[in-house]
Design a protein around this motif. Structure first.
Motif, PDB file in Angstrom:
ATOM      1  N   SER A 231       0.836  -1.200   0.000  1.00 45.35           N
ATOM      2  CA  SER A 231       0.000   0.000   0.000  1.00 45.35           C
ATOM      3  C   SER A 231       0.872   1.253   0.000  1.00 45.35           C
ATOM      4  CB  SER A 231      -0.922   0.003   1.228  1.00 45.35           C
ATOM      5  OG  SER A 231      -1.676   1.188   1.257  1.00 45.35           O
ATOM      6  N   ARG A 232       0.751   2.038  -1.050  1.00 48.26           N
ATOM      7  CA  ARG A 232       1.498   3.299  -1.100  1.00 48.26           C
ATOM      8  C   ARG A 232       0.790   4.351  -0.250  1.00 48.26           C
ATOM      9  NH1 ARG A 232       2.682   5.029  -7.187  1.00 48.26           N
ATOM     10  NH2 ARG A 232       0.471   4.586  -7.431  1.00 48.26           N
ATOM     11  N   GLN A 233       1.611   5.231   0.332  1.00 52.52           N
ATOM     12  CA  GLN A 233       1.046   6.351   1.078  1.00 52.52           C
ATOM     13  C   GLN A 233       0.441   7.360   0.097  1.00 52.52           C
ATOM     14  OE1 GLN A 233       2.388   9.560   4.501  1.00 52.52           O
ATOM     15  NE2 GLN A 233       3.940   8.643   3.222  1.00 52.52           N
ATOM     16  N   GLN A 234      -0.688   7.890   0.455  1.00 52.05           N
ATOM     17  CA  GLN A 234      -1.331   8.908  -0.377  1.00 52.05           C
ATOM     18  C   GLN A 234      -1.580  10.164   0.463  1.00 52.05           C
ATOM     19  OE1 GLN A 234      -4.942   6.926  -1.643  1.00 52.05           O
ATOM     20  NE2 GLN A 234      -3.947   6.029  -3.423  1.00 52.05           N
ATOM     21  N   ARG A 297      -4.400  15.704   3.907  1.00 48.33           N
ATOM     22  CA  ARG A 297      -4.482  14.538   4.812  1.00 48.33           C
ATOM     23  C   ARG A 297      -3.832  13.313   4.171  1.00 48.33           C
ATOM     24  NH1 ARG A 297      -8.902  11.352   3.084  1.00 48.33           N
ATOM     25  NH2 ARG A 297     -10.291  12.499   1.689  1.00 48.33           N
ATOM     26  N   THR A 298      -3.126  12.566   5.004  1.00 48.43           N
ATOM     27  CA  THR A 298      -2.457  11.354   4.521  1.00 48.43           C
ATOM     28  C   THR A 298      -3.381  10.149   4.705  1.00 48.43           C
ATOM     29  OG1 THR A 298      -1.417  11.010   6.669  1.00 48.43           O
ATOM     30  CG2 THR A 298      -0.149  12.215   5.023  1.00 48.43           C
ATOM     31  N   THR A 299      -3.390   9.261   3.712  1.00 54.15           N
ATOM     32  CA  THR A 299      -4.167   8.023   3.777  1.00 54.15           C
ATOM     33  C   THR A 299      -3.303   6.903   3.199  1.00 54.15           C
ATOM     34  OG1 THR A 299      -5.131   8.282   1.564  1.00 54.15           O
ATOM     35  CG2 THR A 299      -6.347   9.264   3.393  1.00 54.15           C
ATOM     36  N   GLN A 300      -3.836   5.678   3.250  1.00 55.43           N
ATOM     37  CA  GLN A 300      -3.190   4.536   2.609  1.00 55.43           C
ATOM     38  C   GLN A 300      -4.059   4.065   1.447  1.00 55.43           C
ATOM     39  OE1 GLN A 300       0.039   4.587   4.046  1.00 55.43           O
ATOM     40  NE2 GLN A 300      -0.098   2.373   3.964  1.00 55.43           N
ATOM     41  N   GLU A 301      -3.447   3.476   0.444  1.00 59.89           N
ATOM     42  CA  GLU A 301      -4.229   2.826  -0.607  1.00 59.89           C
ATOM     43  C   GLU A 301      -5.103   1.756   0.023  1.00 59.89           C
ATOM     44  OE1 GLU A 301      -2.271   2.447  -4.938  1.00 59.89           O
ATOM     45  OE2 GLU A 301      -1.054   1.635  -3.330  1.00 59.89           O
ATOM     46  N   ASP A 302      -6.329   1.614  -0.469  1.00 64.21           N
ATOM     47  CA  ASP A 302      -7.221   0.610   0.104  1.00 64.21           C
ATOM     48  C   ASP A 302      -6.974  -0.760  -0.529  1.00 64.21           C
ATOM     49  OD1 ASP A 302      -8.413   0.761  -2.390  1.00 64.21           O
ATOM     50  OD2 ASP A 302     -10.164   1.872  -1.692  1.00 64.21           O
TER      51      ASP A 302
END
Length: 316
Positions: A231-234, A297-302
């Motif tokens: 999972s790449r950081q987004q 905001r930072t998220t992770q790939e789902d």
């Protein structure tokens, strides 16, 4: 075979004429896990589950359930009693009422009174159908029928649950209700093996995930490890200004890999390879460049993105 595995297979293969549905599959699932199996139609998911339920005999290979070898013949009936299997197309008997339907299966599993009556009440409470116990099955909604099928699957108190596409065709509320019941069963110590196309359901439910492609198990790992590896950081960035100005600034950042516009918004989804400190540095740079940032905001790939990405990797 090691005892701690709820399910372990060695070289498990199923061939129909010239078609190999499951190909030399080695699988280990720890006790107490919710293991999600993902894969397109024809990948071999249903054939695998049918073999794990002793409903289909392997061509070659071995299956162990809690350390004991599972065979399709009449041997080891106690082992089969530890398994609850919900196929994707199991019929319910429309002309029975809810109580009689469960009572019928409880008798098949030789549950005796007063335990049988108590157990039927327990599973009706669990699947939230206690108030429907005298209703004809034909009057139930699809979601209720699916919960009733689950009640039938656990009436004999199995410790391993095999669920083939259990939320297929259910509306969002029915899926959520079903998901909540699965969580309760896991908390009670049950090991649950669940196949689904609804990837968001698996992401919320599962502790581990397997991905099947053309009969092969191409991935099997804990969800935590899968996210960490794939999972790449987004970073989602929104602006009051033009997206062109924001994009021009992003080109100056060495940790920005690429980005996509979020349709119908003034926002970008940025793939970012840096640390949290470096993302803070990016935000400072955008503010210094007078980009009117309204969201950062930072998220992770789902799980869905990971699955699609893995599919592309397999194809290439």
């Amino acid at each position: 075979m090691e005892q701690e595995f709820a399910i372990a297979t060695q070289g498990l293969t199923k061939q129909f004429d010239r078609h190999i549905a499951v190909n030399e599959l080695d699988l280990q699932i720890n006790s107490g896990e919710v293991y999600g199996l993902i894969g397109p139609n024809g990948a071999g998911k249903t054939t695998l589950i049918r073999m794990l339920a002793a409903a289909e005999e392997p061509t070659i290979g071995e299956i162990y359930i809690y350390g004991d070898r599972l065979l399709c013949d009449g041997s080891n009936p106690k082992l089969k009693q530890r398994i609850g299997y919900l196929p994707d197309d199991y019929p319910v008997y429309e002309d029975l009422n809810v109580w009689d339907y469960l009572d019928y299966f409880a008798r098949l599993y030789r549950l005796r009174q007063p335990h049988r009556r108590r157990r039927i009440y327990e599973v009706l409470e669990l699947v939230q159908l206690a108030n429907k116990r005298n209703s004809l099955i034909s009057t139930l909604s699809r979601g209720m029928k699916q919960r009733l099928s689950l009640a039938r699957t656990i009436i004999h108190e199995p410790i391993l649950l095999l669920l083939d596409e259990p939320v297929s065709g259910l509306d969002p509320i029915a899926r959520m209700q079903f998901r909540d019941i699965i969580k309760v069963l896991q908390e009670a110590g049950m090991t649950i093996f669940i196949s689904s196309h609804v990837l968001s359901d698996l992401a919320e439910l599962c502790t581990s995930v397997g991905i099947m492609e053309m009969g092969f198990l191409v991935e099997s790992s804990s969800l935590k490890e899968l996210y960490a590896r794939l999972s790449r950081q987004q970073i989602v960035i929104s602006t009051l200004g033009s997206l062109e100005g924001l994009e021009a600034e992003l080109k100056n950042c060495p940790w920005v890999e690429d980005w996509q516009t979020i349709q119908g918004t003034s926002s970008l989804r940025v793939h970012f390879s840096g640390t949290l400190e470096e993302s803070a540095e990016l935000l400072r740079a955008l503010v210094s460049a007078e980009i009117p940032v309204t969201e950062f905001r930072t998220t992770q790939e789902d799980l869905e993105s990971i699955f699609l990405k893995m599919g592309h990797q397999q194809a290439s």
